[in-house]
Design a protein around this motif. Structure first.
Motif, mmCIF file in Angstrom:
data_model
loop_
_atom_site.group_PDB
_atom_site.id
_atom_site.type_symbol
_atom_site.label_atom_id
_atom_site.label_comp_id
_atom_site.label_asym_id
_atom_site.label_seq_id
_atom_site.Cartn_x
_atom_site.Cartn_y
_atom_site.Cartn_z
ATOM 1 N N ALA A 182 0.835 -1.203 0.000
ATOM 2 C CA ALA A 182 0.000 0.000 0.000
ATOM 3 C C ALA A 182 0.867 1.249 0.000
ATOM 4 O O ALA A 182 0.629 2.187 -0.785
ATOM 5 C CB ALA A 182 -0.913 -0.011 1.219
ATOM 6 N N TYR A 183 1.888 1.245 0.852
ATOM 7 C CA TYR A 183 2.721 2.443 0.935
ATOM 8 C C TYR A 183 3.469 2.709 -0.349
ATOM 9 O O TYR A 183 3.502 3.832 -0.868
ATOM 10 C CB TYR A 183 3.707 2.316 2.104
ATOM 11 C CG TYR A 183 3.206 3.042 3.306
ATOM 12 C CD1 TYR A 183 3.372 4.425 3.391
ATOM 13 C CD2 TYR A 183 2.558 2.395 4.321
ATOM 14 C CE1 TYR A 183 2.895 5.114 4.477
ATOM 15 C CE2 TYR A 183 2.066 3.065 5.401
ATOM 16 C CZ TYR A 183 2.235 4.431 5.480
ATOM 17 O OH TYR A 183 1.755 5.116 6.535
ATOM 18 N N ALA B 145 2.930 1.658 -3.391
ATOM 19 C CA ALA B 145 2.047 2.003 -4.511
ATOM 20 C C ALA B 145 1.561 3.437 -4.377
ATOM 21 O O ALA B 145 1.528 4.203 -5.354
ATOM 22 C CB ALA B 145 0.859 1.042 -4.554
ATOM 23 N N GLU B 146 1.220 3.811 -3.145
ATOM 24 C CA GLU B 146 0.743 5.168 -2.923
ATOM 25 C C GLU B 146 1.830 6.194 -3.270
ATOM 26 O O GLU B 146 1.568 7.208 -3.937
ATOM 27 C CB GLU B 146 0.343 5.318 -1.449
ATOM 28 C CG GLU B 146 -0.435 6.565 -1.147
ATOM 29 C CD GLU B 146 -1.868 6.463 -1.642
ATOM 30 O OE1 GLU B 146 -2.350 5.318 -1.787
ATOM 31 O OE2 GLU B 146 -2.478 7.502 -1.901
ATOM 32 N N GLN C 59 1.597 8.980 -6.165
ATOM 33 C CA GLN C 59 1.635 10.413 -5.877
ATOM 34 C C GLN C 59 2.712 11.108 -6.693
ATOM 35 O O GLN C 59 2.501 12.203 -7.238
ATOM 36 C CB GLN C 59 1.865 10.642 -4.388
ATOM 37 C CG GLN C 59 0.589 10.562 -3.594
ATOM 38 C CD GLN C 59 0.848 10.649 -2.110
ATOM 39 O OE1 GLN C 59 1.997 10.782 -1.689
ATOM 40 N NE2 GLN C 59 -0.228 10.570 -1.338
ATOM 41 N N GLU D 295 -1.818 2.499 -8.928
ATOM 42 C CA GLU D 295 -2.784 2.169 -7.867
ATOM 43 C C GLU D 295 -3.511 0.873 -8.167
ATOM 44 O O GLU D 295 -3.735 0.036 -7.276
ATOM 45 C CB GLU D 295 -3.780 3.314 -7.716
ATOM 46 C CG GLU D 295 -3.216 4.447 -6.875
ATOM 47 C CD GLU D 295 -4.206 5.565 -6.710
ATOM 48 O OE1 GLU D 295 -5.271 5.517 -7.372
ATOM 49 O OE2 GLU D 295 -3.933 6.491 -5.917
ATOM 50 N N GLY E 52 -1.327 -1.940 -7.303
ATOM 51 C CA GLY E 52 -1.303 -2.149 -5.857
ATOM 52 C C GLY E 52 -2.542 -2.876 -5.372
ATOM 53 O O GLY E 52 -2.465 -3.840 -4.603
#
Lengths: 129, 217
Positions: A78-79, A81-82, A86, A101, A104
């Motif tokens: 999650a981290y 991919a985020e 971004q 995303e 992910g």
């Protein structure tokens, strides 16, 4: 790294990016990415501490290692991919960000597949045939 | 039991704590639903884990039978008793059948041996056994008739002339009675003695356990 340092680094980087954006937008983007990576890396030590504590707790409570592994992997996916999403979105590539995303999300769902199969098999075995 | 429950509860509690912690840690809303789904599945798995253990160890059958015993105890106990009784009866009948079979076999071999050895026809041969585990021969009873036509004619032939000699010795009426009940004069007695001896030697039995009756052919 303490929070003041992180904020300071962020502010300096922002000013520099604002200045650079007029001259060379590409380098501005590179600088932003680099700053993000630096902040991320500086936090890794703290994250490692937290993860150690969590692992020790789980081992003491004899939580199945499968659970813990899955949880940690999900957090990582999650981290990362985020973060990537971004960065790419900052560069103005919204479509690539959404693809990252999507990747992910799909990887997280793939982690869930063995769990889902286990639960479904159990339920089928419990049910009288 | 208590330890099992303890470990199970600990596991669930720690998982829930981890899940909430992770929910806080997570970045923006994009991944939220997926991560929540997976965490929910993990918690369900943790809750179901005792059932997994049950299924994996195949304990369910034994526990079910135990529960049945506890639930309707009296009937099952009585039925178990009945089953045991039945089993005893069955073993008894089995033993009896085995004894009978053994007796019949022994009688048949005795009959064969005697018929082979002596020129007689065995009308009846009985072997009685005694004892449960190790059967012993209790008695042997043979009824024998002198064979008229069979191969042992050598023995039969000399017997025939003896009767008239006996008859000649005593008065005829008495002799007829003797004929009817206890004819065994010297020949028959000798024959029976020989048979007894034979059986004694071959079967290693004390002579008082062997009864041989010789009928007139």
């Amino acid at each position: 790294m303490e929070i003041v340092q992180v904020v300071g680094l962020g502010l300096v980087a922002t000013f520099l990016v604002l200045v650079l954006k007029e001259q060379k937008p590409v380098f501005a983007f590179l600088l932003a990415t680099f700053t993000g990576v630096i902040i991320f890396l500086s936090l890794i030590g703290k994250i490692a501490d937290v993860l150690h504590v969590l692992t020790r707790l789980a081992e003491q409570a004899r939580v199945n290692t499968l659970f813990l592994e899955t949880i940690l992997k999900i957090i990582g996916i999650a981290y990362i991919a985020e973060f990537g999403a971004q960065v790419t979105r900052d560069a103005g590539q919204g479509s690539i960000a959404s693809k990252i995303e999507l990747a992910g999300k799909i990887l997280i769902m793939v982690m869930a597949i063995p769990i889902i199969t286990m639960i479904i098999e159990t339920i089928v075995q419990i049910l009288p045939t | 039991m208590f330890e099992l429950l303890n470990g199970w509860l600990k596991q669930i509690i720690i998982l829930v704590l981890l899940a909430t912690f992770m929910d806080l840690l997570l970045p923006n809303n994009a991944m939220d639903r997926y991560v929540k789904l997976v965490m929910g599945l993990l918690i369900i798995l943790a809750i179901l884990s005792p059932i997994f253990q049950l299924i994996r160890q195949d304990l369910d059958l034994t526990s079910l039978s135990d529960q049945q015993l506890e639930g309707s105890g009296r009937e099952n106990l009585s039925s178990v008793k009945a089953i045991k009784q039945k089993g005893e009866q069955l073993t008894e009948t089995q033993n009896r059948l085995i004894h009978e079979q053994a007796e019949q076999r022994m009688a048949a071999t005795l009959r064969k041996g005697v018929e082979k050895r002596f020129p007689v026809e065995v009308i009846q041969s009985e072997v009685k056994t005694k004892g449960k585990e190790e059967a012993r021969i209790e008695g042997v009873h043979l009824v024998v008739r002198r064979a008229a036509d069979k191969g042992g004619e050598e023995a039969v032939d000399p017997v025939d002339p003896v009767d008239p000699v006996d008859i000649g010795m005593d008065s005829e009426s008495r002799n007829k009675e003797d004929h009817q009940k206890d004819e065994p004069s010297s020949e028959q007695r000798a024959l029976s003695r020989r048979i007894v001896q034979y059986v004694e030697e071959t079967w290693k039995l004390p002579p008082e356990q062997i009864k041989v009756e010789v009928e007139d052919g």
